[in-house]
Design an enzyme around this catalytic site. Structure first.
Site, short mmCIF file in Angstrom:
data_model
loop_
_atom_site.label_atom_id
_atom_site.label_comp_id
_atom_site.label_asym_id
_atom_site.label_seq_id
_atom_site.Cartn_x
_atom_site.Cartn_y
_atom_site.Cartn_z
N LYS A 69 0.85 -1.20 0.00
CA LYS A 69 0.00 0.00 0.00
C LYS A 69 0.87 1.23 0.00
O LYS A 69 1.86 1.29 0.74
CB LYS A 69 -0.87 -0.01 1.28
CG LYS A 69 -1.88 1.13 1.33
CD LYS A 69 -3.14 0.80 0.60
CE LYS A 69 -4.07 1.99 0.43
NZ LYS A 69 -3.67 2.87 -0.71
N LYS A 93 4.72 2.65 8.43
CA LYS A 93 3.53 3.45 8.74
C LYS A 93 2.29 2.57 8.91
O LYS A 93 1.53 2.71 9.86
CB LYS A 93 3.31 4.47 7.61
CG LYS A 93 2.36 5.59 7.92
CD LYS A 93 2.12 6.49 6.71
CE LYS A 93 3.29 7.38 6.39
NZ LYS A 93 2.95 8.44 5.39
N LYS A 105 5.60 2.28 -2.75
CA LYS A 105 5.49 3.66 -3.21
C LYS A 105 5.79 3.69 -4.69
O LYS A 105 6.56 2.87 -5.19
CB LYS A 105 6.51 4.54 -2.48
CG LYS A 105 6.17 6.01 -2.52
CD LYS A 105 5.06 6.30 -1.53
CE LYS A 105 4.91 7.74 -1.18
NZ LYS A 105 4.23 7.89 0.10
N THR A 189 -5.20 13.09 6.36
CA THR A 189 -3.83 13.21 6.91
C THR A 189 -3.76 14.42 7.85
O THR A 189 -3.21 14.33 8.95
CB THR A 189 -2.78 13.31 5.79
OG1 THR A 189 -3.04 12.30 4.82
CG2 THR A 189 -1.38 13.12 6.32
N ASN A 220 -2.38 19.60 0.56
CA ASN A 220 -3.52 18.90 1.15
C ASN A 220 -3.29 18.54 2.63
O ASN A 220 -4.21 18.61 3.43
CB ASN A 220 -3.82 17.63 0.34
CG ASN A 220 -5.17 17.06 0.70
OD1 ASN A 220 -6.17 17.78 0.74
ND2 ASN A 220 -5.21 15.79 1.02
N SER A 351 -7.54 5.52 3.72
CA SER A 351 -7.42 4.70 2.51
C SER A 351 -7.86 3.26 2.82
O SER A 351 -8.56 2.63 2.02
CB SER A 351 -5.97 4.66 2.02
OG SER A 351 -5.68 5.74 1.16
N1 GLU Z 1 0.67 9.06 0.23
C1 GLU Z 1 0.12 8.94 1.55
C2 GLU Z 1 1.21 8.59 2.54
O1 GLU Z 1 2.37 8.79 2.29
C3 GLU Z 1 -1.08 8.01 1.59
C4 GLU Z 1 -0.83 6.60 1.18
C5 GLU Z 1 -2.09 5.75 1.03
O2 GLU Z 1 -3.18 6.23 1.32
O3 GLU Z 1 -1.93 4.60 0.62
O4 GLU Z 1 0.94 8.17 3.63
#
Ligand code: GLU
Length: 419
Positions: A69, A93, A105, A189, A220, A351
């Site tokens: 993810k 995370k 990523k 976030t 955002n 998410s």
């Molecule tokens: N890009 C966001 C992060 O770095 C969200 C990632 C997601 O929702 O999968 O946490």
């Protein structure tokens, strides 16, 4: 000496945390290495008829706890090393937040602000096509990140629908609500940062109305964090974007600025008329505030400016905003740093809720999403806080230890190693 890059920083903290929990050497290597790295060259027919090629990446770091993810970013700074670091951070995370996900990523090295909508759409769909077999609701679920948004996610979803992929909706999160996105995902976030700030103030016996805040990066993440903190009574005295920022001692009126963020990418035009004065990003970092929120890019707090940070608390809204050296300086000066893998988890938490709703064909109410988000953030904070207290270490080291324990446990059980 040069500051460490984001990848070097992540590896150094991982190393420290793995030593602390006495992880076996073979497992250390396994957890520090991505499971799969995909490099693609994305061709796009530009509006002038020429063909441009853009380097694209997807790094799938760990699937020990569930499907990969993590977001996709569009930026000129994207390279394999950056995406590797960000993928590892996603694994950590998701583990800290207790989500049934691994980490990944993606990114494309491009200048999105110089591209038309049609070019961006074409690039996104081509990239999605090239990753077709390595993405999916049980494989790898992308989401927005720097310079990508719900529109980009709907293009990816659309591409998957066209190619007949199963569960196309659940294979990407951060979609527009009308296409199966979750209510509350957009502000998630920033909301998560706010919730942690409130809980930390409570733990340390302070009041939100006596709290001053500076936010670096008004995208955002930063905009919504500022919005919720302002609404709760905090004095948000400074905000900035890549071009610089504004300071007002009595506090800035945040809601009109947030409306700007939704409309344009450069909302901080002119705040002279409301008595604010221009400041640079360097000045913002050194402001005498209670809470500093770096919510822009990586590597913003370095060995050069960490000594000047006067905030008592740094809440990391961006991924990797503090270098390894700077972290050490802040720790030595008694600044409480809430690390990215905890502080910025709100987005991926919602998410996860979006993915659950898609799989179950449900649409939860906004309040239900926020309530679940808040309790997930507070539960994660408490676990990290307690471990940091028991080990007398920083919140960052505690968060890494907590995450690694989970990932190592899952990995060794799947490999049938002695636990
Ligand atoms: N890009 C966001 C992060 O770095 C969200 C990632 C997601 O929702 O999968 O946490």
């Amino acid at each position: 000496m040069e500051d460490a890059t984001m990848l070097q920083t992540v590896k150094s903290v991982l190393d420290r945390a793995m030593s602390e929990i006495k992880l076996r050497d073979d497992m250390r290597l396994l957890l520090a290495t991505p499971e799969r790295e995909i490099l693609v060259t994305v061709p796009v027919v530009m509006d002038d008829g020429s063909v441009k090629t853009f380097p694209g990446y997807r790094v799938q770091h760990s699937s020990a706890l569930g499907p990969y993810k993590g977001g996709i970013r569009y930026s000129p700074g994207v390279d394999l090393e950056e995406v590797r670091a960000l993928a590892a951070l996603m694994t950590l995370k998701c583990a800290v937040a207790g989500l049934p996900y691994g980490g990944a990523k993606g990114g494309i090295c491009c200048e999105p602000r110089k591209m038309s909508d049609r070019e961006l759409e074409s690039m996104t769909k081509q990239y999605a096509r090239m990753l077709e077999t390595v993405i999916g609701p049980q494989i790898d679920i992308p989401a927005p990140d720097v310079n990508t948004n719900d529109r980009v996610m709907s293009w990816i979803m659309n591409e998957r629908l066209h190619t007949g992929a199963l569960w196309a909706r659940a294979s990407v999160t951060g979609k527009p609500v009308v296409l199966g996105g979750s209510l509350g995902r957009r502000e998630a976030t920033g909301r998560g940062l706010y919730t942690l700030a409130i809980e930390l103030l409570r733990k340390t016996g302070r009041e939100i109305k006596d709290t001053t805040v500076a936010v670096q990066g008004f995208g955002n993440v930063g905009a919504w964090a500022a919005y919720f903190l302002h609404a709760a009574g905090a004095r948000v005295v400074a905000v900035s974007n890549s071009k610089g920022g504004w300071f007002r001692d009595d506090g800035l009126d945040i809601p009109p600025l947030v409306v700007g963020v939704a409309r344009t990418s450069a909302p901080l035009d002119d705040l002279d008329s409301v008595g604010a004065r221009r400041i640079s990003n360097e000045e913002l970092i050194a402001l005498p505030v209670d809470i500093l929120i770096p919510a822009a890019m990586e590597g913003q707090i370095t060995s050069r400016n960490a000594g000047g940070v006067k905030a008592r608390m740094v809440l990391e809204g961006a991924n990797g905003p503090t270098t390894y050296q700077a972290d050490h300086i802040l720790e030595g000066r008694g600044v409480t740093v809430v690390p990215d893998i905890l502080a910025s988890a709100g987005g991926v938490v919602v998410s996860y809720f979006e993915w659950v709703q898609n799989m179950m064909g449900l649409q939860w109410q906004f309040d239900e999403v926020i309530e679940k988000l808040d309790s997930t953030m507070i539960r994660s904070l408490n676990q990290v806080w307690d471990l940091a207290g028991r080990k007398a270490c920083s919140l960052r080291l505690a968060a890494y230890m907590l995450a690694i324990e989970k990932v190592a446990d899952a990995t060794s059980r799947r490999l049938a190693l002695p636990v």
